[in-house]
Structure formats: C-alpha cells, structure tokens
Design a protein around this motif. Structure first.
Motif, PDB file in Angstrom:
ATOM      1  N   PRO A 340       0.818  -1.234   0.000  1.00 62.50           N
ATOM      2  CA  PRO A 340       0.000   0.000   0.000  1.00 62.50           C
ATOM      3  C   PRO A 340       0.840   1.268   0.000  1.00 62.50           C
ATOM      4  O   PRO A 340       0.516   2.231  -0.713  1.00 62.50           O
ATOM      5  CB  PRO A 340      -0.838  -0.124   1.282  1.00 62.50           C
ATOM      6  CG  PRO A 340      -0.861  -1.571   1.594  1.00 62.50           C
ATOM      7  CD  PRO A 340       0.443  -2.115   1.124  1.00 62.50           C
ATOM      8  N   GLY A 451     -11.507  -5.312   5.071  1.00 62.03           N
ATOM      9  CA  GLY A 451     -11.209  -5.683   3.703  1.00 62.03           C
ATOM     10  C   GLY A 451     -12.470  -5.770   2.860  1.00 62.03           C
ATOM     11  O   GLY A 451     -13.591  -5.801   3.374  1.00 62.03           O
ATOM     12  N   LEU A 465      -5.043  -9.738   2.205  1.00 62.54           N
ATOM     13  CA  LEU A 465      -4.940  -8.301   1.991  1.00 62.54           C
ATOM     14  C   LEU A 465      -3.594  -7.931   1.376  1.00 62.54           C
ATOM     15  O   LEU A 465      -3.513  -6.994   0.568  1.00 62.54           O
ATOM     16  CB  LEU A 465      -5.141  -7.565   3.320  1.00 62.54           C
ATOM     17  CG  LEU A 465      -6.546  -7.694   3.932  1.00 62.54           C
ATOM     18  CD1 LEU A 465      -6.598  -7.052   5.311  1.00 62.54           C
ATOM     19  CD2 LEU A 465      -7.586  -7.052   3.023  1.00 62.54           C
ATOM     20  N   SER A 469      -3.182  -5.933  -2.161  1.00 63.71           N
ATOM     21  CA  SER A 469      -2.367  -4.725  -2.313  1.00 63.71           C
ATOM     22  C   SER A 469      -1.308  -4.911  -3.392  1.00 63.71           C
ATOM     23  O   SER A 469      -1.023  -3.989  -4.169  1.00 63.71           O
ATOM     24  CB  SER A 469      -1.703  -4.367  -0.981  1.00 63.71           C
ATOM     25  OG  SER A 469      -2.668  -4.131   0.029  1.00 63.71           O
ATOM     26  N   CYS A 472      -2.922  -4.602  -6.779  1.00 60.25           N
ATOM     27  CA  CYS A 472      -3.192  -3.189  -7.082  1.00 60.25           C
ATOM     28  C   CYS A 472      -1.908  -2.454  -7.461  1.00 60.25           C
ATOM     29  O   CYS A 472      -1.894  -1.659  -8.412  1.00 60.25           O
ATOM     30  CB  CYS A 472      -3.854  -2.517  -5.880  1.00 60.25           C
ATOM     31  SG  CYS A 472      -5.553  -3.068  -5.550  1.00 60.25           S
ATOM     32  N   LEU A 530      -5.957   0.875   0.842  1.00 59.53           N
ATOM     33  CA  LEU A 530      -5.263  -0.400   1.043  1.00 59.53           C
ATOM     34  C   LEU A 530      -4.439  -0.381   2.325  1.00 59.53           C
ATOM     35  O   LEU A 530      -4.351  -1.386   3.053  1.00 59.53           O
ATOM     36  CB  LEU A 530      -4.363  -0.685  -0.159  1.00 59.53           C
ATOM     37  CG  LEU A 530      -5.073  -0.870  -1.507  1.00 59.53           C
ATOM     38  CD1 LEU A 530      -4.055  -0.919  -2.635  1.00 59.53           C
ATOM     39  CD2 LEU A 530      -5.931  -2.128  -1.502  1.00 59.53           C
ATOM     40  N   GLN A 534      -4.741  -2.908   5.740  1.00 58.98           N
ATOM     41  CA  GLN A 534      -3.655  -3.626   6.398  1.00 58.98           C
ATOM     42  C   GLN A 534      -3.592  -3.296   7.888  1.00 58.98           C
ATOM     43  O   GLN A 534      -3.376  -4.174   8.722  1.00 58.98           O
ATOM     44  CB  GLN A 534      -2.322  -3.282   5.736  1.00 58.98           C
ATOM     45  CG  GLN A 534      -2.130  -3.889   4.355  1.00 58.98           C
ATOM     46  CD  GLN A 534      -1.856  -5.373   4.391  1.00 58.98           C
ATOM     47  OE1 GLN A 534      -1.505  -5.921   5.427  1.00 58.98           O
ATOM     48  NE2 GLN A 534      -2.030  -6.030   3.258  1.00 58.98           N
TER      49      GLN A 534
END
Length: 703
Positions: A340, A451, A465, A469, A472, A530, A534
C-alpha cells in the motif's frame, strides 16, 4: 477593551519571534536562491541544545546562549552550506528543495533519538523573576519585552549589514547574478556562507525565544515555521520590511483567534490551522517573481517498454507470493504495508516525475482515501473502493485549481499548507452536514477499516490483503508505465520542460494540471484505502505532514521518473523499520535518520538509484544462462524456506550473495565491441565523459 489590549500584547510578542525566524528565511533565500524547509528544525535543535546546556547540564544562561548562538548555530550553518547545499547548487530548484526536506526530516529524527519525546522539558522564560511591566490594563512580561527588543535590534542590524557594509553589498549583489558579482571583485561563495550562518543563527534565536511558550517537542517546534513561512511570503521572499508586516499580521491573528474564536467542536482546529490557511491565501493573492535557479536541463525520464512493464508487474506479484509463503502471520502483518505504501509513493511519479509539480501532501490525500473507504466500505462493499479513489481524486483536482498560478517552491509551500490544514483542522472535525449530506472523517478518534468482498469472498486475513495490495500495485505500475508511453504522458513531459512553450503550442495548462493532480491523488487515495485495510484501524496522526516526508524522500531517492519507485519505496520504508523494531522505540527515529541521510546524498545520484541499479543489472538480464542460473537458485531457496527446511535469513543471505556474484560475472563477461564508429557512440556503447572533447578535436582538425 482590557482583553483586546492583553491579546494585542501577546500577539506582538509572538509576531516578534515570527519576524526573527522569517527574516532568516528571507536572508537565506534572497542570497542563495534556496528556500530552507529545515529552517524551523534548525531553531528546534537550537532550543533543545539550549535546554541541554542551561537546564540539563546547569550552565549559566548567558554562557548557554553564547555557546548555542555563537558556536553551535554558525557551525551548523557552515555544515549545511559546505556539505549539503554546495554540491546541489548547480542542480535544479527541485533538487535543492529535496535537500532541505531531507534536512528537516533528519533534524526531527535526530532530536527524537537524542531527547526522549515522552519526557517533559520545560524552559523558564527570560527574567521570569522580574515583576511584569504594566501598560495600562495590559501586562507585559519581561520575556515578551525581550522578544520585541530582539526583533527590533535584529531588523536594525540587518539593515546596517545589507546597506552599510561590504559583506552586505556582496550578499545583495549575489542575488541577481553571481557570476557578474564575481567579476566585480565580490566573493559570492563568501556571501552564500555568511547568509547560511546568519539564517541559522536567526532560526536559533527564534527557537529559543518561542520555546518557553510551547512544549519542547521536535515536531511541534519544527512546524511552527509555517507561521514564519507566511511572514516570508508576505515579503515575497525578498523584502525584510514586508516580512515584518507579515509576521505582525500572523501574530495578531493567532492572538485574536485564541481570545475571540467561539468555543465549539468545529473551530479549535481552525485556530491551529489559521497560519497555514493564511499562507495558502497569501500564495494565491500576492504576485510572485519567477524564482531563480530553475534547472535549464531537467533530468531525463526513462521510457518504459511494454515488455519491461509486464515483467516488473509480474515481479511484484511473485515477490508478494514469496512473502505470503515464507513469512509467519505476524510478519505478514508487519511487512504487508509495503505494497500500500508503494501505491501511495507511486502517486509521485506522474505528478512530480513526469510533470515536475512538487506536492508534499500525498500522504494526507491518502488519509482521505482511507477514511472514505473506512466509512463507505464498512461492510466490505467492493463498489466503495473506486468511490474512495474518486473522492481522493476530487480533492486532488481541488488542489490543482490554484496550481496554475503556483509552481516550484510556491507550489511546494501551497501543498504543505494544505497538508497542515488537513492535519490540524479538517481531520479533527466531528461529523458534520454539507448540503444535506452527513460527512464523517476521523470523528476525533480512529476509524475501523475492513477488507473488501471479492467474488463472494470477504478478504480479512493479512495474507489475502497483502496479495490484494500487491495486485493493485502491479496494475497501477502498469497503468503509470502505459501513461508514460502514451500521448498524455508526452504532454506531461512537455509541460515539465516548459510551461510557457506548452501553452504557446496550444496545450491547456489548467486542464492538464487538473487531470494529473486528480490522477495522482486518486492513486494516493487507493493506496490509503489499502493501507487502512492492512492496519485495520487508522488515525489522523498516521497521515500528517511529517509522516509523509520520509515517504517523499525515499521516492526521490529511488527516482521520481521510474515506475519501480513504488515497490522500491515500500521496501525501503518498511523493511529497515521492521528490522530495527526489536531494538527499542528509537528504531523508527533511526530509520527516519537513515532516510534523511540517504536523501542528503542526492547530489551523487540526482536521477535516482533505480536508474543506476538498472544499468548495473542489465548485463545479467541479457545473459540467458546466468539469468536462468540465478532464477534456479532463487527458486530453490524459496522452496526450502516455504518447506521450513532451512533458516530463512540464511537462505536470503545466500540468494543475495549469489545474485551479486552473478551480476559481477555478467558485467565482466560483457565485452564491449571495439572500433565502433563515432556516430554510434552512446548507442552501441555507453557515452563517455571525454567523447565530446574527442569529437570536437576531430571535427576541428577535419575543418
């Protein structure tokens, strides 16, 4: 009336301190062309040193003042000029700005490391035992009187220095044309050195004068400089009388807001953010001259290939898979934030790397994305993630509206002011209604973040998660690389090279700047969402200005024009902090100090370390046999670690050593072709520093 006079006295004494600090900023900038973002941090360190000498070690106050103002402050000024600023003096405005931001981060980290922030360190005002002076119904303490007297004395002394001494004449002559001043017998280097010493000394005086009135806290004292920024902008970074006028406005405004602002849940933050708001308005309202020292040849921005971009995105996913399979659940939670944060750092690439627009509020915008997702996606609704991204993009577009008027240092100051307004006021607001819509931010506390639901699966585990991330980050990196190769990317590069030429050739400045600011803010907002997933719980302090400076510095160290900056920043930001986490609470301060020191090494690699790393590893990537060998070794180490058959750190060390050995062998095995015609120099072999001289002599002899 009695209250008004009392608040006026307080405002005048505060204005005197701001005037002292602001004049130091103006003297430094007017002589060297450098706006010192670390000016307040220099005053902060001086205040801590004064406390250590006078309170911690019990030295007499006059002796402590003499040591700080006549020894430590001048020595620090000489260090900054000789070691930090002189190597980047020939570089562009952005590089000098980054150096002072690195110095600011390093000073704060150093102060927190040396002086425990959890220990109170009160400072006694000067002449506290003397009875206060009565000015009618108002009371003037001797410390306030000393502050005013010092400000007036400094103003008079600076006027005499600048207009009645040879050194002052050299300083004023160096402002317009350093080379021409040198031809007339002046010494621009001596003028620059004197300006840095005077600037740091004035910052030290201001820090010591204001420290008894506030907590001796590294971050708070460093950010008091925002008020001095406002005073300096009133003087357009040149005029000392207008700087004093600006300090007077800021000081009185703060005092009157403290006394007359209505007491409710929405306005206390406004008083704290008022200097930043005034700074933002002053930047928009006052005409500004074009700043000196803009780099005439901007650093080259590499053009990523489609194949290389896909390979890098695949590398991000493989790296995430390795972490998930090798690390324990607790370690996944600790190291999962690197992806992230990498997305947030990637937002600097299109804005600062491609367009040359320096923004210091990207982490604050990421906080907007985190809050938007936390409230809209409280039950994991996937549609809330793009909506949170769009909300952050809208905030970025709002910032872009004044960006057409601001550039360079002024834009950096504007985004700094915007971040401070968010930190001190907007993020502290309770829930409120706007046009009938209820808006909730941090609601004076924390926000729980969960999430998303993805294809019927609610992503809640740290491993899930982390992979989300990473996906992404991979796709955003692909998108930024595609943007660079496309038509819009070429327009951004043209805008960075020359705004005037871009507009002359038909480019729409406002539309382009708004689009790139919105795009960059949207990326930061996605990264913030994101990041919140986390952490699971986020607070406003995690997204303030000071927290975002190391992220900006690491992105600069990596290279703002490189797509790999996102992953590099995430790794460099998270991994050292986690490795040092077990040594104590000061581990974070050491990490920030290391980041600042790396940022100060910018002069040795202004284009970033990723470009140099790419050049060093390219021979290995082109050698299929050695590359296959390396991949086999890495795969074997990964398998052994996943099966828990060997110590992970030992395997990591083996993999790193083998990679370095294979890289060195590939570099030596790559034989550059000989007898290359001159017209192919720089294409078939690297360009050498002496090639230009060789070609010039050859063409001269032929002519």
């Amino acid at each position: 009336m009695d209250q008004f006079l009392a608040f006026t006295v307080v405002g005048l004494s505060t204005a005197a301190v701001y005037a002292v600090i602001g004049t130091g900023l103006v003297v430094t900038h007017a002589t060297t062309g450098v706006f010192n973002f670390a000016h307040g941090a220099a005053g902060m360190l001086s205040a801590f040193a004064y406390w250590q000498l006078s309170v911690g070690w019990g030295l007499p106050v006059p002796l402590a003042l003499a040591v700080v103002l006549l020894v430590l402050a001048p020595a620090f000024g000489l260090f900054v000029e000789r070691v930090l600023m002189r190597p980047v003096q020939a570089l562009g405005e952005a590089e000098r700005l980054v150096m002072t931001v690195a110095l600011l981060t390093g000073c704060i980290a150093l102060a927190r490391w040396v002086w425990d922030p959890n220990t109170a360190r009160p400072l006694t005002p000067f002449l506290a035992d003397w009875p206060a002076l009565r000015l009618g119904p108002a009371v003037l303490t001797w410390h306030q009187a000393v502050s005013m007297a010092v400000a007036v004395t400094i103003a008079a002394a600076l006027w005499v220095l600048l207009h009645r001494t040879r050194a002052g004449t050299e300083m004023r002559a160096s402002v317009d044309d350093r080379a021409l001043a040198g031809l007339t017998g002046a010494d621009p280097l001596r003028a620059t050195r004197l300006a840095w010493v005077l600037g740091i000394q004035l910052a030290a005086v201001g820090g010591i004068l204001i420290a008894p009135a506030v907590a001796l806290d590294a971050q708070q004292l460093s950010l008091l400089i925002v008020s001095a920024y406002t005073a300096a902008v009133f003087g357009r970074l040149r005029s000392l009388p207008l700087t004093f006028l600006g300090a007077l406005v800021v000081g009185l405004m703060e005092a009157y807001l403290a006394g007359y602002l209505p007491q409710n849940d929405y306005l206390p933050g406004l008083r704290l953010a008022a200097p930043a708001l005034l700074l933002f308005l002053a930047l928009l309202a006052f005409p500004h001259h074009r700043l000196r020292g803009r780099g005439s040849t901007p650093l080259r921005v590499s053009l990523p290939t489609a194949r290389g971009s896909v390979l890098f995105a695949s590398l991000v996913l493989v790296f995430a898979l390795v972490l998930v399979t090798v690390l324990t659940d607790d370690a996944v939670i600790s190291y999962g934030t690197l992806f992230p944060l990498g997305v947030i750092a990637l937002s600097f690439v299109p804005l600062a790397g491609y367009t040359g627009q320096i923004s210091l509020c990207q982490l604050s915008i990421a906080g907007v994305g985190a809050v938007a997702w936390g409230h809209l996606g409280a039950h994991g609704q996937l549609w809330a993630l793009p909506v949170a991204t769009l909300v952050a993009a809208a905030v970025g577009a709002l910032i872009a509206l004044p960006a057409l008027r601001l550039s360079g240092i002024y834009l950096a100051l504007g985004t700094t002011a915007f971040a401070v307004v968010l930190d001190r006021w907007i993020f502290t607001l309770p829930a409120f209604k706007l046009l009938g819509v209820r808006i909730t931010l941090f609601d004076q506390g924390s926000v729980t973040v969960t999430g998303p639901d993805l294809f019927g699966l609610h992503l809640t585990s740290p491993a899930q998660l982390l992979m989300l991330s990473a996906v992404c980050l991979a796709f955003v990196s692909l998108g930024v690389a595609t943007l660079r190769r496309g038509r819009f990317g070429r327009r951004l590069i043209a805008l960075r090279d020359s705004e005037a030429a871009y507009a002359t050739l038909g480019g729409r400045l406002l539309v382009t700047k708004t689009a790139v600011f919105a795009l960059s803010a949207g990326i930061a907002g996605l990264g913030g969402a994101l990041y919140g997933m986390q952490l699971q719980t986020v607070t406003a302090e995690q997204f303030n200005l000071v927290a975002g400076l190391p992220l900006f510095l690491i992105a600069v160290i990596g290279g703002l024009g490189a797509v790999g900056t996102g992953l590099f920043t995430g790794i460099a930001f998270v991994v050292p902090a986690q490795l040092l986490h077990g040594v104590g609470s000061w581990g974070q301060d050491v990490t920030s100090l290391l980041v600042a020191l790396a940022g100060m090494g910018l002069a040795h690699s202004p284009s970033g370390v990723l470009a140099r790393m790419r050049a060093e590893w390219t021979p290995l990537g082109r050698n299929r046999l050695l590359l296959s060998t390396l991949l086999g070794i890495l795969g074997a180490c990964w398998l052994l670690a996943a099966l828990d058959m060997a110590n992970g750190w030992l395997l990591l060390a083996i993999a790193a050593v083998m990679a370095l050995l294979l890289r060195a062998y590939a570099a030596t095995a790559q034989r550059p072709p000989t007898d290359i015609p001159p017209e192919w120099w720089g294409i078939r072999r690297p360009w050498r520093p002496d090639d230009g001289e060789v070609l010039t002599r050859a063409t001269t002899a032929a002519g």
